[in-house]
Design a protein around this motif. Structure first.
Motif, PDB file in Angstrom:
ATOM      1  N   TYR A   1      -5.462   0.254  -5.446  1.00  0.00           N
ATOM      2  CA  TYR A   1      -5.327  -0.999  -6.172  1.00  0.00           C
ATOM      3  C   TYR A   1      -6.688  -1.606  -6.497  1.00  0.00           C
ATOM      4  O   TYR A   1      -7.637  -1.481  -5.729  1.00  0.00           O
ATOM      5  CB  TYR A   1      -4.526  -2.020  -5.354  1.00  0.00           C
ATOM      6  CG  TYR A   1      -3.067  -1.693  -5.224  1.00  0.00           C
ATOM      7  CD1 TYR A   1      -2.162  -2.048  -6.214  1.00  0.00           C
ATOM      8  CD2 TYR A   1      -2.589  -1.023  -4.105  1.00  0.00           C
ATOM      9  CE1 TYR A   1      -0.817  -1.757  -6.103  1.00  0.00           C
ATOM     10  CE2 TYR A   1      -1.243  -0.722  -3.973  1.00  0.00           C
ATOM     11  CZ  TYR A   1      -0.364  -1.090  -4.970  1.00  0.00           C
ATOM     12  OH  TYR A   1       0.963  -0.787  -4.850  1.00  0.00           O
TER      13      TYR A   1
ATOM     14  N   CYS B   1       0.823  -1.208   0.000  1.00  0.00           N
ATOM     15  CA  CYS B   1       0.000   0.000   0.000  1.00  0.00           C
ATOM     16  C   CYS B   1       0.862   1.264   0.000  1.00  0.00           C
ATOM     17  O   CYS B   1       0.499   2.281  -0.605  1.00  0.00           O
ATOM     18  CB  CYS B   1      -0.925   0.009   1.216  1.00  0.00           C
ATOM     19  SG  CYS B   1      -2.296  -1.179   1.131  1.00  0.00           S
TER      20      CYS B   1
ATOM     21  N   LEU C   1      -6.222  -2.435   0.267  1.00  0.00           N
ATOM     22  CA  LEU C   1      -5.566  -2.270  -1.032  1.00  0.00           C
ATOM     23  C   LEU C   1      -6.339  -1.302  -1.925  1.00  0.00           C
ATOM     24  O   LEU C   1      -5.747  -0.460  -2.613  1.00  0.00           O
ATOM     25  CB  LEU C   1      -5.427  -3.623  -1.724  1.00  0.00           C
ATOM     26  CG  LEU C   1      -4.408  -4.596  -1.120  1.00  0.00           C
ATOM     27  CD1 LEU C   1      -4.575  -5.991  -1.729  1.00  0.00           C
ATOM     28  CD2 LEU C   1      -2.982  -4.102  -1.345  1.00  0.00           C
TER      29      LEU C   1
END
Length: 283
Positions: A222, A184, A217
């Motif tokens: 992401y 992260c 995430l």
């Protein structure tokens, strides 16, 4: 922790190490150091001249052996310098920033430990110059380096391929949680889709833990999808990776003691041997 350090030794894995390290340096915006370590065994050997070897002209023989040792060490140093220069040229010609060259004598692991405080990522080939026997899939230097370092290690396959997708092995452990934090916070894999995979029973608790990790995430930008798989850890992970054609596998490294691994085996070592793609070991 500012530098990417890539271990270069002139083995067949060197081009791939160069390419992966240059890519990682660009992704992280961090300077790259190409490191070549000349093992102490190549230094001139100081034999004891007082030992009676039972031959005439012993003194002359000892002098000749010392001269040959010095010549061998000189050639090894020159070869190391040429290897570093060729690696630097490869990276420059590929359009990446010029790396720094570093040549050291001694133990590779001890050298890496000395450089660890300024190391952001270590890049190593699966098989080095000292492990070219067909039966030796991974080098001892690699395993020892991963065990001793407290930095992530990018293990390169024989051929470079820019990672476009990631499989992240996750088991809810403290090591796995640290791995999530590292991903992260780092731009290394930024923008790549991540498959978050757990091996175990498909229970509500496991799904909940995975969902929480996927949310972390997602908050970091992401795109993450989750999966719970059954079976042996290594077979399940590698099978899933092959099925979904994922370019990079990320996982925690050596979570147990050597004694425990002696009895139950090590997932880390098995994955190092069997994984055919780039492997990011999170420490």
């Amino acid at each position: 922790m500012t530098h990417i350090i890539a271990c270069i030794d002139g083995s067949p894995s060197t081009p791939s190490v160069c390419d992966h390290a240059a890519w990682a340096s660009q992704q992280l915006g961090a300077p790259l150091i190409l490191l070549h370590v000349l093992d102490r065994t190549l230094d001139p050997q100081n034999s004891d001249p007082t030992v009676d070897i039972g031959l005439d002209g012993r003194e002359q023989l000892m002098e000749e052996l010392a001269r040959l040792d010095e010549e061998r060490a000189r050639l090894a140093r020159e070869q190391g310098q040429l290897t570093l220069k060729a690696a630097r040229q490869r990276i420059i010609e590929a359009g990446y920033q010029e790396p720094q060259l570093m040549h050291r004598h001694g133990s590779l692991v001890e050298t890496l430990q000395e450089l660890e405080s300024d190391m952001r990522l270590l890049v190593m080939g699966k098989r080095g110059d000292g492990s070219l026997r067909p039966s030796q899939v991974i080098g001892s230097h690699l395993e020892n380096a991963i065990r001793s370092m407290r930095r992530p290690v990018l293990v390169t396959p024989s051929v470079f391929r820019i990672p476009r997708s990631v499989l992240l092995a996750y088991d809810g452990s403290s090591t796995a949680e640290k791995g999530i934090d590292m991903i992260c916070q780092s731009p290394l894999l930024r923008g790549l889709p991540i498959h978050l995979v757990m091996i175990g029973a498909d229970t509500g608790n496991h799904r909940q833990v995975l969902a929480a990790a996927a949310t972390r995430l997602a908050d970091a930008g992401y795109q993450a999808q989750v999966a719970v798989l059954s079976g042996e850890v290594e077979d399940a992970l590698l099978g899933y990776q092959q099925e979904h054609q994922l370019d990079l596998l990320a996982m925690g490294a050596y979570g147990h003691s050597r004694i425990r691994e002696f009895f139950i085996g090590s997932t880390t070592t098995t994955m190092l041997r069997r994984c055919q793609t780039a492997l990011l070991m999170l420490r």
